[in-house]
Motif scaffolding. Sequence first.
Motif, PDB file in Angstrom:
ATOM      1  N   ASP A   9      85.834  40.886  61.040  1.00 35.24           N
ATOM      2  CA  ASP A   9      86.765  41.569  60.575  1.00 35.24           C
ATOM      3  C   ASP A   9      86.912  41.386  58.907  1.00 35.24           C
ATOM      4  O   ASP A   9      87.644  42.219  58.270  1.00 35.24           O
ATOM      5  CB  ASP A   9      88.333  41.533  60.930  1.00 35.24           C
ATOM      6  N   GLY A  10      86.001  40.766  58.279  1.00 38.70           N
ATOM      7  CA  GLY A  10      85.758  40.601  56.727  1.00 38.70           C
ATOM      8  C   GLY A  10      86.828  39.524  56.217  1.00 38.70           C
ATOM      9  O   GLY A  10      86.890  39.520  54.903  1.00 38.70           O
ATOM     10  N   PRO A 133      82.136  44.579  75.573  1.00 39.52           N
ATOM     11  CA  PRO A 133      80.737  44.953  74.987  1.00 39.52           C
ATOM     12  C   PRO A 133      80.768  46.366  74.552  1.00 39.52           C
ATOM     13  O   PRO A 133      79.909  47.269  75.180  1.00 39.52           O
ATOM     14  CB  PRO A 133      79.909  44.630  76.263  1.00 39.52           C
ATOM     15  N   LYS A 134      81.536  46.918  73.422  1.00 41.55           N
ATOM     16  CA  LYS A 134      81.233  47.999  72.862  1.00 41.55           C
ATOM     17  C   LYS A 134      80.477  48.253  71.640  1.00 41.55           C
ATOM     18  O   LYS A 134      80.710  47.725  70.694  1.00 41.55           O
ATOM     19  CB  LYS A 134      82.854  48.555  72.473  1.00 41.55           C
ATOM     20  N   THR A 135      79.386  48.925  71.962  1.00 42.13           N
ATOM     21  CA  THR A 135      78.329  49.001  70.605  1.00 42.13           C
ATOM     22  C   THR A 135      78.806  49.808  69.778  1.00 42.13           C
ATOM     23  O   THR A 135      78.565  49.597  68.345  1.00 42.13           O
ATOM     24  CB  THR A 135      77.072  49.772  71.372  1.00 42.13           C
ATOM     25  N   SER A 136      79.645  50.888  69.854  1.00 41.22           N
ATOM     26  CA  SER A 136      80.137  51.800  68.832  1.00 41.22           C
ATOM     27  C   SER A 136      81.078  51.133  67.890  1.00 41.22           C
ATOM     28  O   SER A 136      81.046  51.318  66.684  1.00 41.22           O
ATOM     29  CB  SER A 136      80.868  52.962  69.774  1.00 41.22           C
ATOM     30  N   ALA A 137      81.805  50.268  68.533  1.00 44.15           N
ATOM     31  CA  ALA A 137      82.893  49.615  67.566  1.00 44.15           C
ATOM     32  C   ALA A 137      82.062  48.365  66.592  1.00 44.15           C
ATOM     33  O   ALA A 137      82.389  48.424  65.704  1.00 44.15           O
ATOM     34  CB  ALA A 137      83.774  48.953  68.511  1.00 44.15           C
ATOM     35  N   LEU A 138      81.042  47.812  67.278  1.00 44.87           N
ATOM     36  CA  LEU A 138      80.388  46.744  66.827  1.00 44.87           C
ATOM     37  C   LEU A 138      79.572  47.302  65.701  1.00 44.87           C
ATOM     38  O   LEU A 138      79.265  46.763  64.325  1.00 44.87           O
ATOM     39  CB  LEU A 138      79.502  46.261  67.794  1.00 44.87           C
ATOM     40  N   ARG A 139      79.050  48.525  65.891  1.00 45.44           N
ATOM     41  CA  ARG A 139      78.128  49.546  64.737  1.00 45.44           C
ATOM     42  C   ARG A 139      79.092  49.696  63.625  1.00 45.44           C
ATOM     43  O   ARG A 139      78.707  49.454  62.703  1.00 45.44           O
ATOM     44  CB  ARG A 139      77.538  50.763  65.261  1.00 45.44           C
ATOM     45  N   THR A 141      81.825  47.824  62.798  1.00 48.07           N
ATOM     46  CA  THR A 141      82.025  46.773  62.127  1.00 48.07           C
ATOM     47  C   THR A 141      80.772  46.248  61.193  1.00 48.07           C
ATOM     48  O   THR A 141      81.001  45.857  60.073  1.00 48.07           O
ATOM     49  CB  THR A 141      82.089  45.716  63.130  1.00 48.07           C
ATOM     50  N   PHE A 142      79.669  46.538  61.591  1.00 44.99           N
ATOM     51  CA  PHE A 142      78.419  45.859  60.986  1.00 44.99           C
ATOM     52  C   PHE A 142      78.315  46.992  59.672  1.00 44.99           C
ATOM     53  O   PHE A 142      77.895  46.615  58.566  1.00 44.99           O
ATOM     54  CB  PHE A 142      77.077  46.100  61.732  1.00 44.99           C
ATOM     55  N   LEU A 145      80.660  45.659  56.910  1.00 48.18           N
ATOM     56  CA  LEU A 145      80.068  44.215  56.303  1.00 48.18           C
ATOM     57  C   LEU A 145      78.848  44.656  55.761  1.00 48.18           C
ATOM     58  O   LEU A 145      78.142  43.575  55.126  1.00 48.18           O
ATOM     59  CB  LEU A 145      79.881  43.334  57.398  1.00 48.18           C
ATOM     60  N   ASP A 146      78.150  45.885  55.972  1.00 50.60           N
ATOM     61  CA  ASP A 146      77.043  45.911  55.024  1.00 50.60           C
ATOM     62  C   ASP A 146      75.649  45.301  55.873  1.00 50.60           C
ATOM     63  O   ASP A 146      74.909  44.937  55.227  1.00 50.60           O
ATOM     64  CB  ASP A 146      76.969  46.042  53.728  1.00 50.60           C
ATOM     65  N   TRP A 147      75.806  45.250  57.181  1.00 50.17           N
ATOM     66  CA  TRP A 147      74.674  44.432  57.850  1.00 50.17           C
ATOM     67  C   TRP A 147      73.890  45.426  58.552  1.00 50.17           C
ATOM     68  O   TRP A 147      73.972  45.717  59.824  1.00 50.17           O
ATOM     69  CB  TRP A 147      75.379  43.527  59.096  1.00 50.17           C
ATOM     70  N   MET A 148      73.230  46.440  57.784  1.00 52.11           N
ATOM     71  CA  MET A 148      72.277  47.424  58.353  1.00 52.11           C
ATOM     72  C   MET A 148      71.029  46.813  58.727  1.00 52.11           C
ATOM     73  O   MET A 148      70.132  47.138  59.804  1.00 52.11           O
ATOM     74  CB  MET A 148      71.961  48.269  57.503  1.00 52.11           C
TER      75      MET A 148
END
Length: 206
Positions: A9-10, A133-139, A141-142, A145-148
């Motif tokens: 969450d930064g 295990p939610k992909t949309s939420a993790l995307r 979050t990334f 955080l600028d984790w592309m």
Amino acid sequence: MELQITSLDGKSKGSVSLADDVFGLEVREDILHRMVRYQQLKAMAGTHQVKHRSDGARTGKKYVKQKGSGGARHGDRKAPQFRGGGRAFGPETRSHAIDLPKKVRVLALKHALSAKAKAGELIVLDSVAQKDPKTSALRITFGKLDWMNALIIDGATVDQNFALAARNIPHIDVLPVQGINVVDILRRRKLVLTKAALEALEARFA
């Protein structure tokens, strides 16, 4: 070397001291190149193969008399110069792997880690544990955080919910600490190590 520990969450979770003999080396590109070549050649299947003269299904009978034909002296039609004959000096199934001393492989991993630390592309994460295990939420979050484009290394076992959520996100790789390798580190822009992964690496290099 001191590095801040962050969470998904930064938020800051303190700091950690990194070992200079693992994360503070002067990067040598020649060692990294040797290791990348070692890994890529080891990964090659090497299953390319052609049919040679002895593998053909044609007859082995001498098709023209030795003398009197007015042409060259030939044996059977499986010779390479004939259509349908075996190929001369074609590739055969083999291993492309080369040898590289274990000490060089260990040193290459240290140099890859040092390269990420020197470039400011090394991130220490508190934990990757997820409730769902939610992909949309993790995307999302990334994105915050600028984790592309990142390689995320967890401890001995990766949190299952996190692995399921991250597996369909492009340019994101998730590995347990046993699977860390030079090629995957260099092919991703950022390297994210959890605290468990960092402790395992320090114990491995101790």
